[in-house]
Design a protein around this motif. Structure first.
Motif, PDB file in Angstrom:
ATOM      1  N   ARG A 149      44.035  21.158  33.357  1.00  0.00           N
ATOM      2  CA  ARG A 149      45.163  21.568  32.516  1.00  0.00           C
ATOM      3  C   ARG A 149      44.887  22.931  31.884  1.00  0.00           C
ATOM      4  N   TRP A 203      46.588  30.250  26.910  1.00  0.00           N
ATOM      5  CA  TRP A 203      46.876  31.430  27.728  1.00  0.00           C
ATOM      6  C   TRP A 203      47.539  32.493  26.869  1.00  0.00           C
ATOM      7  N   ARG A 248      45.110  23.775  20.090  1.00  0.00           N
ATOM      8  CA  ARG A 248      45.741  22.651  20.783  1.00  0.00           C
ATOM      9  C   ARG A 248      44.826  21.446  20.918  1.00  0.00           C
ATOM     10  N   PHE A 263      55.588  31.186  31.731  1.00  0.00           N
ATOM     11  CA  PHE A 263      55.680  30.030  30.834  1.00  0.00           C
ATOM     12  C   PHE A 263      56.147  28.790  31.599  1.00  0.00           C
ATOM     13  N   GLU A 264      57.196  28.952  32.403  1.00  0.00           N
ATOM     14  CA  GLU A 264      57.722  27.817  33.170  1.00  0.00           C
ATOM     15  C   GLU A 264      56.680  27.284  34.144  1.00  0.00           C
ATOM     16  N   ILE A 321      53.287  27.537  34.044  1.00  0.00           N
ATOM     17  CA  ILE A 321      52.124  26.922  33.417  1.00  0.00           C
ATOM     18  C   ILE A 321      52.488  25.664  32.640  1.00  0.00           C
ATOM     19  N   GLU A 322      53.417  25.808  31.697  1.00  0.00           N
ATOM     20  CA  GLU A 322      53.674  24.727  30.747  1.00  0.00           C
ATOM     21  C   GLU A 322      54.532  23.603  31.330  1.00  0.00           C
ATOM     22  N   ASN A 365      51.092  22.213  34.383  1.00  0.00           N
ATOM     23  CA  ASN A 365      50.471  21.270  33.459  1.00  0.00           C
ATOM     24  C   ASN A 365      51.080  19.871  33.512  1.00  0.00           C
ATOM     25  N   ARG A 366      52.331  19.738  33.972  1.00  0.00           N
ATOM     26  CA  ARG A 366      53.005  18.449  33.855  1.00  0.00           C
ATOM     27  C   ARG A 366      53.467  17.850  35.177  1.00  0.00           C
TER      28      ARG A 366
END
Length: 292
Positions: free
Chosen positions: A152, A156, A177, A252-253, A255-256, A260-261
């Motif tokens: 994960r 960043w 985090r 952002f889209e 990675i997050e 990650n998901r």
């Protein structure tokens, strides 16, 4: 072949030349699709849907996992064969060429990680690095911190300058985090941004142990190199960023929301990434890229 040339030649002539019976040809033409053919057509449709859903980022191994989770029995080899027949190919890149850097000797740490990328618990070993992203007429720089336990991205930062401020921002995000314990190993290369006194002070204040790759040895940070390779292939090389804002939004889209998901990782046996509490996340549909 006979079916393709009906109208150009008589059926009886073609059957005689090809040594097949006319009755056999007409039986074939009126025959219903077999169960095998129906399954093949259904699987191809689902492969195409999954391929589009994940924006061409998934190859046969991950698409097979997705189809199995949806209740479609299939093997990796079967999916790979159908993708090859239908000319469906995931994005892929070429190997990087590394040149030997000229480095100083200030604040150089030993290689404590020693390529031990398999970890049995979260927040035990982190790794970090910086990559370049081209936007119109200039480079932007992305610093990333990865937890090797789950792969994960825990921190960043994105900026137009490659300074120690960039690496510190990424590390600060990760520290905010995650609840860490003293002794957390934070690995990086020997770049000047990681050897800066301010970055080393942040590690010391957080009671983290610094670790650095050996000189000109990218394999000592292979997990991070692999992430940047997929980022470039699956996002950066797939299009052109028209502005810095667009680049930040799409990073952002990726990675997050996706990496990650949603993304299945080969290092984890193609399972969905575990969350901070050790449970697995549910399969998500990738939403529209956020604006701004």
């Amino acid at each position: 072949m006979i079916q393709e040339h009906v109208g150009s030649f008589t059926v009886s002539l073609m059957c005689r030349c090809l040594e097949v019976s006319r009755s056999g040809y007409y039986r074939w033409r009126g025959r219903l699709p077999s169960a095998r053919t129906i399954r093949k057509i259904r699987t191809i449709e689902k492969i195409r849907e999954t391929f589009v859903e994940f924006k061409g980022r998934y190859g046969a191994p991950r698409i097979a996992c997705e189809l199995q989770e949806l209740g479609e029995p299939c093997s990796r080899n079967y999916v790979a064969k159908l993708m090859q027949q239908e000319h469906i190919k995931a994005r892929n890149g070429k190997g990087f060429r590394y040149s030997q850097p000229v480095e100083g000797s200030i604040n150089v740490s030993a290689n404590l990680l020693k390529r031990c990328f398999d970890v049995d618990r979260p927040n035990c070993r982190w790794t970090s690095d910086i990559t370049y992203i081209w936007v119109l007429d200039r480079w932007l720089y992305l610093a990333v911190v990865m937890d090797l336990y789950s792969r994960r991205i825990v921190g960043w930062a994105f900026d137009s300058q490659m300074t120690d401020e960039l690496t510190r921002r990424a590390l600060k995000m990760a520290l905010e985090r995650r609840p860490i314990k003293p002794g957390l190993l934070v690995h990086s290369d020997r770049g000047v941004q990681y050897r800066s006194q301010k970055y080393q002070d942040l590690l010391s204040e957080s009671k983290c142990k610094p670790s650095m790759s050996r000189q000109a040895n990218c394999w000592d940070n292979a997990a991070m190199e692999s992430f940047f390779s997929r980022l470039k292939v699956e996002l950066v090389y797939a299009g052109t960023f028209e502005s810095e804002e667009q680049a930040k939004s799409e990073v952002f889209e990726y990675i997050e929301i996706f990496y990650n998901r949603v993304r299945r990782h080969s290092a984890l046996g193609y399972v969905i990434l575990p969350t901070n509490n050790g449970h697995t996340t549910k399969r998500l549909v990738v939403p529209q890229t956020p604006q701004g």
